[in-house]
Motif scaffolding. Structure first.
Motif, PDB file in Angstrom:
ATOM      1  N   THR A 178       0.832  -1.204   0.000  1.00 58.86           N
ATOM      2  CA  THR A 178       0.000   0.000   0.000  1.00 58.86           C
ATOM      3  C   THR A 178       0.862   1.247   0.000  1.00 58.86           C
ATOM      4  OG1 THR A 178      -1.481  -1.273   1.385  1.00 58.86           O
ATOM      5  CG2 THR A 178      -2.004   1.026   1.081  1.00 58.86           C
ATOM      6  N   ALA A 217     -11.475  -8.823   5.398  1.00 57.01           N
ATOM      7  CA  ALA A 217     -12.668  -9.021   4.578  1.00 57.01           C
ATOM      8  C   ALA A 217     -13.728  -9.871   5.258  1.00 57.01           C
ATOM      9  CB  ALA A 217     -12.280  -9.642   3.241  1.00 57.01           C
ATOM     10  N   ALA A 218     -13.346 -10.690   6.247  1.00 61.64           N
ATOM     11  CA  ALA A 218     -14.354 -11.530   6.877  1.00 61.64           C
ATOM     12  C   ALA A 218     -14.689 -11.063   8.282  1.00 61.64           C
ATOM     13  CB  ALA A 218     -13.871 -12.980   6.901  1.00 61.64           C
ATOM     14  N   GLY A 259     -15.322  -7.336   8.108  1.00 65.68           N
ATOM     15  CA  GLY A 259     -15.871  -6.984   6.814  1.00 65.68           C
ATOM     16  C   GLY A 259     -16.645  -5.682   6.828  1.00 65.68           C
ATOM     17  N   PHE A 260     -17.350  -5.422   7.927  1.00 68.86           N
ATOM     18  CA  PHE A 260     -18.162  -4.210   7.995  1.00 68.86           C
ATOM     19  C   PHE A 260     -17.274  -2.969   8.025  1.00 68.86           C
ATOM     20  CE2 PHE A 260     -21.433  -1.514  10.155  1.00 68.86           C
ATOM     21  CZ  PHE A 260     -22.341  -1.567   9.118  1.00 68.86           C
ATOM     22  N   THR A 297     -14.327  -2.785   6.682  1.00 71.89           N
ATOM     23  CA  THR A 297     -13.777  -2.617   5.338  1.00 71.89           C
ATOM     24  C   THR A 297     -14.798  -1.988   4.411  1.00 71.89           C
ATOM     25  OG1 THR A 297     -12.437  -4.557   5.762  1.00 71.89           O
ATOM     26  CG2 THR A 297     -12.591  -3.837   3.494  1.00 71.89           C
ATOM     27  N   LEU A 298     -16.071  -2.340   4.581  1.00 74.31           N
ATOM     28  CA  LEU A 298     -17.127  -1.686   3.801  1.00 74.31           C
ATOM     29  C   LEU A 298     -17.114  -0.186   4.064  1.00 74.31           C
ATOM     30  CD1 LEU A 298     -19.566  -1.932   1.918  1.00 74.31           C
ATOM     31  CD2 LEU A 298     -20.986  -2.310   3.910  1.00 74.31           C
ATOM     32  N   GLU A 304     -14.507   1.570   4.965  1.00 75.56           N
ATOM     33  CA  GLU A 304     -13.330   2.130   4.293  1.00 75.56           C
ATOM     34  C   GLU A 304     -13.606   2.362   2.818  1.00 75.56           C
ATOM     35  OE1 GLU A 304      -9.349   0.478   4.758  1.00 75.56           O
ATOM     36  OE2 GLU A 304     -10.116  -0.496   6.550  1.00 75.56           O
ATOM     37  N   ALA A 305     -14.221   1.355   2.181  1.00 73.69           N
ATOM     38  CA  ALA A 305     -14.535   1.481   0.755  1.00 73.69           C
ATOM     39  C   ALA A 305     -15.479   2.656   0.534  1.00 73.69           C
ATOM     40  CB  ALA A 305     -15.148   0.184   0.236  1.00 73.69           C
ATOM     41  N   VAL A 313     -13.487   5.872   0.533  1.00 75.97           N
ATOM     42  CA  VAL A 313     -12.804   6.092  -0.745  1.00 75.97           C
ATOM     43  C   VAL A 313     -13.794   6.603  -1.784  1.00 75.97           C
ATOM     44  CG1 VAL A 313     -11.551   4.979  -2.608  1.00 75.97           C
ATOM     45  CG2 VAL A 313     -11.072   4.353  -0.256  1.00 75.97           C
ATOM     46  N   LEU A 314     -14.959   5.966  -1.819  1.00 79.41           N
ATOM     47  CA  LEU A 314     -16.005   6.355  -2.764  1.00 79.41           C
ATOM     48  C   LEU A 314     -16.436   7.806  -2.520  1.00 79.41           C
ATOM     49  CD1 LEU A 314     -17.655   4.884  -4.952  1.00 79.41           C
ATOM     50  CD2 LEU A 314     -19.382   4.441  -3.233  1.00 79.41           C
ATOM     51  N   ALA A 363     -14.749  10.176  -1.096  1.00 82.83           N
ATOM     52  CA  ALA A 363     -13.680  11.107  -1.465  1.00 82.83           C
ATOM     53  C   ALA A 363     -13.688  11.357  -2.967  1.00 82.83           C
ATOM     54  CB  ALA A 363     -12.326  10.537  -1.038  1.00 82.83           C
ATOM     55  N   GLY A 364     -13.861  10.267  -3.739  1.00 82.91           N
ATOM     56  CA  GLY A 364     -13.911  10.425  -5.185  1.00 82.91           C
ATOM     57  C   GLY A 364     -15.064  11.304  -5.615  1.00 82.91           C
TER      58      GLY A 364
END
Lengths: 154, 178
Positions: B55, B147-148, B151-152, B154-155, B157-158, B161-162, B164-165
């Protein structure tokens, strides 16, 4: 920097850079996909793989100019990629509810090695989000300076 | 040998960081920053954290540098021939004080690879190491946790990122969302 005129004149065509990028970028792209797909067995995952895939696209933009790259890879394609990634992640989470599981409980799907496939799919979704967002950040930062630096209200 | 490598790398990283702070030319500072990120990535590899190293190398040294470069294309270089920025003594004293305070905590860090360190001997660590593979079929424990088990998170975090974009798209007024 002397690129104060309207166009983004920072781009200089260079045979060496273009040839190098043409040779290197497919390998970088493949390595990014490998890191994404293989994140379950080795170091890596969606975030890292997505960043590497995005950097291979940015590399192309550096070598061949940002405008030609934008024409080749339309903004709407990138936006679609981000949307599909996010939908995959959330969809897998909600899908588990339909199988009487908890949110994101991969085991609920009842496929053998279901947890592993669930994790792989989620990693791919994250990869799509990260790659798409980084590429669109790059394209929009570059293009944003290019066209409407004035305050035209859209 | 290992110690020498750490010494060289950490010296490089510290000098790169100082270069980022003191170089007057922004372009040089950005290149020094890329060097700093790359050095830190190698330190992470030596500390057996390949996930973090990947990373750092991809985002820290690669993407961030490119985005900074794009951002300074439209700025002007400060005049004068000085290589280094003048030291602003007020902030410098505050920063040095902060570094001093943080350095006092270094003594209480466990040594690298210490089996009795709180992280290594913790029950949670043992649980993940014992159960991650049987429960998830995934060989990389980091991925299994991200991811397991988490997982929540990480969701979330995603989603960051979304967001921010999307925020950049809105700020640059490329799209009309409202």
């Amino acid at each position: 920097m002397s690129a104060a005129d309207g166009s983004l004149s920072a781009y200089v065509e260079s045979t060496i850079i273009m040839t190098t990028v043409r040779v290197v970028s497919p390998f970088v792209f493949t390595f990014g996909l490998f890191v994404m797909f293989h994140g379950a067995e080795s170091a890596g995952g969606g975030f890292q793989g997505g960043a590497i895939v995005a950097s291979s696209i940015i590399m192309l933009a550096f070598a061949f100019g940002i405008e030609p790259t934008r024409e080749w890879l339309d903004d709407s394609v990138i936006r679609l990629l981000v949307g599909v990634g996010a939908t995959t992640f959330v969809g897998i989470g909600i899908g588990a509810l339909a199988f009487d599981g908890a949110f994101l409980e991969y085991a609920a799907y009842g496929i053998s090695h279901g947890v592993k496939y669930g994790i792989e799919l989620v990693e791919l979704g994250i990869g799509a989000i990260v790659a798409g967002v980084i590429v669109s950040l790059f394209m929009n930062l570059a293009g944003g300076f290019n066209h409407d630096s004035g305050g035209d209200d859209a | 040998m290992q110690l020498l490598l750490y010494g060289v790398l950490l010296t490089f990283v510290v000098f790169a960081a100082l270069a980022v702070a003191f170089l007057r030319d922004i372009l040089s500072a950005i290149i020094a920053f890329a060097g700093f990120s790359f050095g830190v990535a190698i330190v992470y590899i030596l500390l057996r954290a390949p996930d973090v190293a990947l990373t750092e190398a991809a985002v820290g040294a690669g993407v961030t540098t490119v985005l900074f470069l794009l951002a300074i294309v439209r700025t002007v270089r400060p005049g004068g021939d000085r290589l280094f920025e003048r030291v602003a003594w007020g902030p410098a004293i505050i920063a040095t004080g902060l570094v001093g305070v943080l350095l006092t905590t270094v003594r209480s860090l466990p040594t690298i690879g210490d089996p009795n360190s709180p992280v290594a001997s913790s029950e949670i660590t043992r649980y993940y190491l014992e159960n991650a593979y049987p429960q998830t079929d995934v060989e990389n424990v980091v991925t299994a946790i991200l991811a397991a088990y988490r997982g929540f998170d990480t969701l979330g975090e995603a989603a960051v990122v979304l967001a921010a974009g999307l925020a950049v798209l809105v700020v640059l007024r490329k799209e009309v969302y409202v």
